[in-house]
Scaffold this active site. Structure first.
Site, mmCIF file in Angstrom:
data_model
loop_
_atom_site.group_PDB
_atom_site.id
_atom_site.type_symbol
_atom_site.label_atom_id
_atom_site.label_comp_id
_atom_site.label_asym_id
_atom_site.label_seq_id
_atom_site.Cartn_x
_atom_site.Cartn_y
_atom_site.Cartn_z
ATOM 1 N N HIS A 133 0.833 -1.197 0.000
ATOM 2 C CA HIS A 133 0.000 0.000 0.000
ATOM 3 C C HIS A 133 0.871 1.252 0.000
ATOM 4 O O HIS A 133 2.074 1.190 0.257
ATOM 5 C CB HIS A 133 -0.935 0.025 1.210
ATOM 6 N N HIS A 134 0.225 2.380 -0.233
ATOM 7 C CA HIS A 134 0.889 3.685 -0.269
ATOM 8 C C HIS A 134 1.493 4.049 1.097
ATOM 9 O O HIS A 134 1.149 3.473 2.128
ATOM 10 C CB HIS A 134 -0.121 4.767 -0.685
ATOM 11 N N LYS A 137 -0.757 4.973 4.392
ATOM 12 C CA LYS A 137 -1.655 4.033 5.073
ATOM 13 C C LYS A 137 -1.196 3.813 6.499
ATOM 14 O O LYS A 137 -0.002 3.585 6.750
ATOM 15 C CB LYS A 137 -1.722 2.704 4.319
#
Length: 243
Positions: A133-134, A137
């Site tokens: 994820h980025h 997060k």
């Protein structure tokens, strides 16, 4: 026009608001932007559905509000405690509820695939989950990774190992879960089955968060049509005729 209240105005809340504004069958009745409980006197009388992508703490006041309004509840918030999850389950006794860690229709299909193949492979294959994820997060592993883990380990027969470090010894009966964070990755989840001389990978990649918005709106339209209070899933939405 169906009246929708959005709780949480982060990236997802803003995207959902924009999508509702562009729709022809829904309109925004109210947006809860605060991190804390809003002024209840300012909330509208008519609400057909609540879409919640906020913080688990909002459930404290949402529980009574949704019961009173008898409106559908679509929740994509992650990080709930076990007690909070029980509250959401209790809420489903009064209204239609769709509580998902991931609203991607592709992930819903991935769940069905893992549920089908895991019993076939688990005796001969080692299983691992990797999610990406980025860098913004805040929770790890992702709610989606936990959801996939539940599918692969429904009876808790396997020890769930979150990352590995140091001398861990020979692999036992376990499923490893690993979280990677960086850049602007919208979301990527892979389930690995490692056998002798072969590897099977089931992978889903989200190229943008638009897929989650589309899934959430699909879910809220479905939930508002239901006359039976119940906890519905993306599987119900995918395979219910006319959904």
């Amino acid at each position: 026009m169906k009246q929708i209240m959005i709780v949480g105005f982060g990236n997802m809340g803003q995207r959902i608001a924009q999508a509702i504004e562009e729709s022809s069958d829904m309109e925004i009745a109210y947006i809860v932007k605060e991190n804390n409980q809003p002024d209840m006197e300012k909330l509208p009388d008519r609400i057909d559905a609540v879409i919640d992508f906020s913080h688990p703490n909002h459930l404290t006041w949402l529980f009574d509000f949704i019961k009173e309004k008898r409106c559908a509840y679509v929740c994509g918030t992650t990080g709930h405690s076990e007690q909070q999850k029980q509250y959401i389950e209790e809420l489903s006794q009064f209204v239609p509820v769709v509580f998902q860690a991931n609203f991607s229709l592709g992930v819903a299909v991935m769940k069905e695939v893992l549920a089908m193949i895991t019993p076939m492979l688990e005796d001969e294959f080692d299983m691992e989950i990797v999610e990406k994820h980025h860098n913004q997060k805040q929770d790890a592993p992702s709610g989606t990774a936990k959801m996939l883990l539940e599918v692969m380990n429904p009876n808790k027969q396997y020890k769930e190992v979150y990352g590995r470090e140091g001398f861990v010894g020979k692999r036992q009966k376990e499923i490893g879960v690993h979280a990677l964070r960086g850049g602007s990755v919208a979301g990527e989840h892979s389930a690995y089955y490692f056998g002798d001389d072969e590897i099977l990978e089931i992978k889903h990649t989200a190229n943008s968060r638009k897929i989650f918005v589309n899934g959430a709106l699909h879910a809220v339209r479905f939930a508002m049509k239901q006359t039976t209070p119940k906890a519905y899933t993306m599987k119900d939405i995918l395979f219910t005729k006319g959904a």
